[in-house]
Each structure stands twice: as C-alpha cells, then as structure tokens.
Design an enzyme around this catalytic site. Structure first.
Site, mmCIF file in Angstrom:
data_model
loop_
_atom_site.group_PDB
_atom_site.id
_atom_site.type_symbol
_atom_site.label_atom_id
_atom_site.label_comp_id
_atom_site.label_asym_id
_atom_site.label_seq_id
_atom_site.Cartn_x
_atom_site.Cartn_y
_atom_site.Cartn_z
ATOM 1 C CD GLU A 57 -4.027 -2.672 7.202
ATOM 2 O OE1 GLU A 57 -2.839 -2.939 6.609
ATOM 3 O OE2 GLU A 57 -4.360 -1.450 7.050
ATOM 4 C CB SER A 80 4.788 -2.344 11.990
ATOM 5 O OG SER A 80 4.229 -0.990 12.495
ATOM 6 C CD GLU A 98 -2.792 5.496 6.632
ATOM 7 O OE1 GLU A 98 -2.822 5.669 5.409
ATOM 8 O OE2 GLU A 98 -2.103 5.012 7.533
ATOM 9 C CG ASN A 122 -1.847 1.241 1.441
ATOM 10 O OD1 ASN A 122 -1.709 2.068 0.422
ATOM 11 N ND2 ASN A 122 -2.274 1.526 2.526
ATOM 12 N N GLY A 132 2.262 1.888 10.865
ATOM 13 C CA GLY A 132 3.220 3.274 10.678
ATOM 14 C C GLY A 132 3.902 3.308 11.934
ATOM 15 C CE LYS A 146 0.039 3.190 4.977
ATOM 16 N NZ LYS A 146 0.010 3.492 6.250
ATOM 17 N N GLY A 176 2.651 -1.213 4.246
ATOM 18 C CA GLY A 176 2.755 0.056 4.000
ATOM 19 C C GLY A 176 4.035 0.816 3.540
ATOM 20 C CG HIS A 210 -5.847 1.800 5.037
ATOM 21 N ND1 HIS A 210 -5.275 3.080 5.585
ATOM 22 C CD2 HIS A 210 -4.796 0.933 4.804
ATOM 23 C CE1 HIS A 210 -3.942 2.685 6.081
ATOM 24 N NE2 HIS A 210 -3.762 1.586 5.618
HETATM 25 P P1 PGA Z 1 2.874 0.175 7.658
HETATM 26 O O1 PGA Z 1 1.427 0.468 7.216
HETATM 27 O O2 PGA Z 1 3.258 -1.282 7.203
HETATM 28 O O3 PGA Z 1 3.498 1.293 7.168
HETATM 29 O O4 PGA Z 1 2.520 0.074 9.275
HETATM 30 C C1 PGA Z 1 0.493 -0.745 6.728
HETATM 31 C C2 PGA Z 1 -0.970 -0.178 6.128
HETATM 32 O O5 PGA Z 1 -1.456 0.941 6.420
HETATM 33 O O6 PGA Z 1 -1.421 -0.993 5.182
#
Ligand code: PGA
Length: 234
Positions: free
Chosen positions: A154, A196, A87, A7, A160, A9, A217, A85
């Site tokens: 998630e 992560s 976010e 992803n 993140g 983003k 991500g 997601h």
């Molecule tokens: P991250 O994000 O791997 O940077 O923690 C995961 C995601 O938002 O799908």
C-alpha cells in the site's frame, strides 16, 4: 482466482454489513472475498465472504483498555486481520516491530494476517521506496511462519487520495516483494495491491505480474462500487 479484500475503516453499521453480505451472495465469482470491518461488526461471514478485523493488540490479554486481542477476534468467527495498515502506522505508532508481534499473535490464534507495507510521500521523494518496501517485508513478517499469510503493498501517499502509482511502479514493487518473500522461504505468498482501487482500474492493476488481488478502502463500502471490482477478474 484473485483475493479481493475490503477495508471498511471506521465506517458502516451491522445493517450495512448485512446488506453487503446479501448483495455479494448474489454474484458469481471464483475470487476470494474478504471484508475487514470494525470490531463491532465482526462475525463468521457466510459461504462467499470471509470477515476480518483491521488491527489487533500486541498483547494477549490484561489491563489494556480499548484494545482487542487476536484471540477475541478469532472468537467472533472472523478469519483475517489487517496488521500494519498505513493509518495504524501513522496514527497509532505501529512500526515493523509491533506489526511483526501482531502478525505472530494473529497466526498463533488461527487468523490469517494481511500484513501491510508501503512508503510515505517523503520516503518516495527521497528515493527510498524500494528499501522501505523490502525492510517492511523482512521486518514485519515473523521468522517462523508456516501457515498462510497475505502481504499487501500500500503506497501510503496514494491511499484515499485518488492517486495511483503507474503500472510500472506497481510492477517493480510487487516483483521486489515476491523476490523478497521467496528469499525468506515464503514463495507463493499472495501479495495484494491497495490504494485508490476502483472498478475502473481494478482489471488493469490485477493484470500486473505478481499482483494477486487488491485491498480496497473507499470503494468497498457500497456494493455498487465493490461488485464491479470483484467481477472485473475471473
Ligand atoms: P483506498 O484505501 O482504497 O480508499 O485508497 C485503501 C486502504 O487503505 O486499504
């Protein structure tokens, strides 16, 4: 075979995507690789990598400035779309209801939705992790699904943040999701873990029962970080 989905983003350019596709074409893997990129980079991917979007509108067309429909995403040749997601739930007000509408539009336009569920830190601290996950699965998936869907767990507090739940926490969440999906007549639906994920923890996470792949991500942006995740499992 695992599903490894990136992803991006709001990161990257078409140049970066071309470079990633070229770098990924040189590796040998049986895993299914998906890259969910910004709308400006959507395309048909190539033989080894499928492309997805990161969100779609709840509407089919019309006066919704700035929005992009499922049909428009499918028209680019992309095959997947992330819906719900964390976010989008946090910044754009997505709820299980809107996520279910988006998933239904994705399916009816031939896209495979990657439907995200997970708890916030406040929900975790209130002991609501399991109930939020189960209601997320039951309420975010359309009732009459007959084609492929993917679910992603998630934990929102870990995304993140460099944090990951313990292996036991991931196992409990994925068992609950697998059991809930089976109860809904959707046994066998792949369930990804996301938050992560890096080269150093990917194998351990994907060895947990009912973890069918990962949604990555930050570590999906550079091939030096992404390839070790893809090649960590057969
Ligand atoms: P991250 O994000 O791997 O940077 O923690 C995961 C995601 O938002 O799908």
């Amino acid at each position: 075979m695992k599903i490894i989905a990136g992803n991006w983003k709001m990161n990257g350019t078409r140049f970066d995507l071309d470079k990633m596709l070229s770098d990924l074409s040189s590796i040998s893997t049986n895993n299914r690789i998906i890259l969910c990129v910004p709308y400006t980079m959507l395309c048909g991917g190539n033989g080894s990598v499928s492309i997805g979007a990161q969100d779609i509108s709840t509407h089919t067309h019309g006066a919704f400035t700035g929005e992009v429909s499922a049909q428009m995403v499918a028209d680019t040749g992309a095959k997947y779309v992330i819906v719900g997601h964390s976010e989008c739930r946090q910044y754009h007000g997505d709820t299980n209801d809107t996520v279910r509408q988006k998933a239904a539009l994705a399916i009816s336009n031939g896209l495979t939705p990657i439907i995200c569920v997970g708890e916030t830190m406040a929900e975790k601290q209130a002991g609501k992790t399991m109930s939020i996950i189960e209601s997320g699965v039951r309420e975010s998936i359309p009732s009459d699904v007959k084609s492929d869907i993917i679910v992603a767990y998630e934990p929102r507090w870990a995304i993140g943040a460099g944090l990951t739940p313990t292996a036991d926490e991931i196992a409990s969440a994925h068992t609950l999701i697998a059991n809930t999906l089976a109860d809904m007549g959707l046994a066998g639906t792949p369930v990804l873990y996301g938050a992560s994920v890096k080269g150093s923890n990917a194998l351990e996470i994907m060895s947990i029962p009912n973890v069918d792949g990962v949604l990555v991500g930050g570590a999906s942006l550079k091939s030096d970080d992404f390839i070790p995740i893809i090649t960590s499992v057969k």
